[in-house]
Design an enzyme around this catalytic site. Structure first.
Site, mmCIF file in Angstrom:
data_model
loop_
_atom_site.group_PDB
_atom_site.id
_atom_site.type_symbol
_atom_site.label_atom_id
_atom_site.label_comp_id
_atom_site.label_asym_id
_atom_site.label_seq_id
_atom_site.Cartn_x
_atom_site.Cartn_y
_atom_site.Cartn_z
ATOM 1 N N CYS A 174 43.957 54.969 63.728
ATOM 2 C CA CYS A 174 43.963 55.842 64.992
ATOM 3 C C CYS A 174 43.390 57.252 64.442
ATOM 4 C CB CYS A 174 45.085 55.829 65.588
ATOM 5 S SG CYS A 174 45.248 57.043 67.075
ATOM 6 N N CYS A 200 45.059 60.188 66.500
ATOM 7 C CA CYS A 200 46.685 60.687 66.448
ATOM 8 C C CYS A 200 47.163 59.486 65.354
ATOM 9 C CB CYS A 200 47.407 60.833 67.499
ATOM 10 S SG CYS A 200 47.098 59.451 68.794
ATOM 11 N N SER A 201 48.003 58.605 65.771
ATOM 12 C CA SER A 201 48.379 57.459 65.056
ATOM 13 C C SER A 201 48.929 56.295 65.574
ATOM 14 C CB SER A 201 49.174 58.071 63.881
ATOM 15 O OG SER A 201 48.994 59.079 62.937
ATOM 16 N N CYS A 202 48.021 56.045 66.665
ATOM 17 C CA CYS A 202 48.761 54.917 67.387
ATOM 18 C C CYS A 202 48.802 53.578 67.017
ATOM 19 C CB CYS A 202 47.758 54.879 68.641
ATOM 20 S SG CYS A 202 47.788 56.146 69.753
#
Lengths: 195, 210, 210, 195
Positions: free
Chosen positions: A99, A102-104
């Site tokens: 991601c 962000c860090s999905c």
């Protein structure tokens, strides 16, 4: 009253929580419920999904058709898992998930993401130089295997279905689940049969 | 916004560490930040996830990279709880004994999308091009694919259009598309010929490839 | 390299201050850094200005924005003087009583340009498009114009091609072009229709506009 | 020998200079020569160029034709001034200069650049939202004046020739030079006649 100093994260987290509780916006019960959600988010869930897919062709067909529903069959659902899509590694194509913004990740089956997945370095580099990044992580992919990097920019949450390692034909689902790693389901590692 | 969070393809980063047997949280405040965010979104319904993502993107730009992940969570949620009028910054500063960290004010998008329907406009196999968009507020179209063409690999169901949803504009849903881009289309000859990058893009981000 | 230094169009920055009666240097070490760089380039000829610019671009990425301008100068020149074998890091650390700051190692460009002539290929009025280049090393083609088309406003004389010169590749000279881009071509409808941005681009960065 | 601490800029600058001197790579004479160059780099030089261009049509014609040579006529040349191009403000078009990738400027006529010019905020923003940036700096340009922003990405070094303010027809070159500011020659301010 002095506000020159910047709060430490610990002080800021405590301040926000105490204010929310004291003002009655949230209660301890809400935090307990949030904690129960947290406890349900385990990458071991994903390992069970993978082991089932390897063991049960009908489940695998349903999983590839509708990842969300098939994961829910095993009881795995929740936040960041509204629309789960499973991508299958093949001998010709290696998949990995990132991601960049962000860090999905698919929390219900991959758990909360590890530090390396959240690092700016992985986020920036893997879409640009995937072969080098995988190699640094210990996965040297042959030139004849194409890499496909999936950037989690919208609401789809990806789960990589890794290749079943050779020599595991007679393994039980539990045995298989035990060798599946979080990294293999993000796509940056292979599953290896351990004895 | 074309902010520092939009990291895809940015150079200058080196090796990163993979921690063995990593705990979910490294310090207790990280779990507090996570739980507070979950409770604020799912139970208090103080803000939505699009607003949450944007609150992090609005962090002071030179604080973004050095911050730990849950530090960003904490700064984002603090910002939103203050902006929504639920908490008061002076009160938080008093409780923390120091100034709590917050993000910069939002600049709203004016464009709430180009699609008026939840029915998909594109099909698997279609060639599409990513529009040259530069919205000042939240968006989920990474810079590294703008202006580039790819192929639709999968049509996902309609989801809230984040460029609108993050700014309190009327909520619309539209399909997202898994679009495969050849690495060389994105990065030119420096990339491997066989490799692809798949990006999940809302319909409003796309146009027919010329 | 598509690094943090390539700031054109990046969002997230706010107001900046214009200092009244600003001194040339704010602290004595700033002047020392400036003079050391001038002497190292012009007198010692330890490195060229392309290598110098790139030495700054290679700074640890999260240190770039918070650093003062002459801090970047200092980190860049220290890096080069060590890399060129003129100074020794351990010796500098001893002298400073602490670890001196340096940049990350360079990744060389493999592409030393597309132009073999110092005679201009384009004329004033030509429509040109900026190639979709992503060299891993030094380049002076900003990301914000790549893939975009503009009009040649002026042809400047041949100068050293920096993508080669910064990496010790054979030095070639080629013309640079002042290319005018309509703001809306770059930033879409969010920009003012009448405004333009002019970027000075080496011939190898350009192709005929389709 | 401990190198855990990071050197302050002051300590690092002193360490590098002392090492260069002691190892004989540079001498005090070199630093003196560099200092002489520094002293020659003044934005007041540019003010003289502008005042001359306003006063002498022939000089202005030469300046617009070949900025480097015309500046050299007045004795202004040196590093970061190899190819000077003068861009003229008109009632219809306002010009401003930036260097988005570092902070290049025409040192011999603009001096070493000020903090605001070197700030990441100016570098990032002025190519994207020039009208807003100029307005924040106190220069509200009417909508019917087009803005042209010049990004110093190669070796051309730009000098903006601002509009001569009204009411200065009978002013001497010295009087004119005294009202030209550095900011007006970077293009983010107008020249105003002061009495």
């Amino acid at each position: 009253m002095s506000t020159r100093k910047t709060a430490t994260p610990a002080a800021q987290a405590a301040a926000v929580k105490s204010a929310l509780l004291e003002k009655g916006h949230l209660s301890d019960a809400h935090f307990d419920a949030a904690h129960a959600i947290e406890e349900s988010l385990k990458w071991h869930n994903g390992a069970r999904v993978v082991a089932r897919a390897w063991s049960d062709p009908d489940f695998k067909a349903r999983l590839m058709q509708d990842g969300t529903a098939a994961c829910a069959e095993l009881g795995f659902a929740g936040p960041e898992g509204e629309y789960i899509v499973v991508i299958e590694d093949t001998p010709e194509q290696k998949n990995a998930v990132v991601c960049t913004q962000c860090s999905c990740t698919a929390w219900p089956v991959l758990g909360l993401p590890p530090e390396w997945y959240k690092s700016p370095a992985y986020r920036a580099r893997v879409v640009r130089e995937p072969r080098k990044v995988l190699s640094e992580m210990g996965l040297d992919m042959p030139q004849n295997v194409a890499l496909r990097i999936w950037d989690t920019t919208a609401e789809t949450r990806y789960l990589v279905l890794p290749l079943r390692p050779p020599g595991t034909d007679d393994w039980s689902e539990d045995q298989l689940a035990a060798i599946v790693t979080r990294e293999s389901m993000i796509g940056v590692a292979l599953v290896v049969a351990e004895h | 916004m074309d902010g520092i969070h939009d990291l895809g393809g940015m150079a200058g980063f080196g090796l990163f560490e993979v921690e063995e047997n990593e705990p979910t949280f490294h310090e207790p405040w990280e779990e507090t930040a996570f739980l507070t965010n979950i409770a604020s979104v799912a139970m208090l319904r103080a803000y939505n996830t699009d607003e949450y993502r944007h609150s992090i993107e609005r962090m002071p730009i030179d604080e973004y990279l050095p911050a730990r992940y849950y530090e960003r969570t904490l700064i984002g949620l603090t910002t939103l709880l203050i902006e929504k009028g639920l908490l008061d910054k002076a009160d938080l500063d008093r409780r923390a004994g120091a100034s709590v960290r917050v993000s910069q004010p939002a600049v709203a998008n004016t464009d709430d999308g180009h699609t008026q329907s939840t029915a998909p406009r594109f099909c698997v196999g279609d060639r599409v091009r990513v529009r040259n968009m530069h919205p000042p507020g939240h968006t989920r179209v990474p810079r590294y694919v703008r202006g580039h063409s790819g192929t639709v690999l999968h049509v996902a169901p309609p989801f809230r259009f984040p460029d609108a949803s993050a700014h309190g504009l009327p909520v619309r849903r539209e399909c997202t598309y898994h679009v495969g881009f050849e690495s060389r289309e994105l990065w030119s000859e420096s990339a491997e010929a066989a490799d692809t990058v798949v990006v999940d893009l809302w319909e409003s981000y796309l146009e027919e490839s010329p």
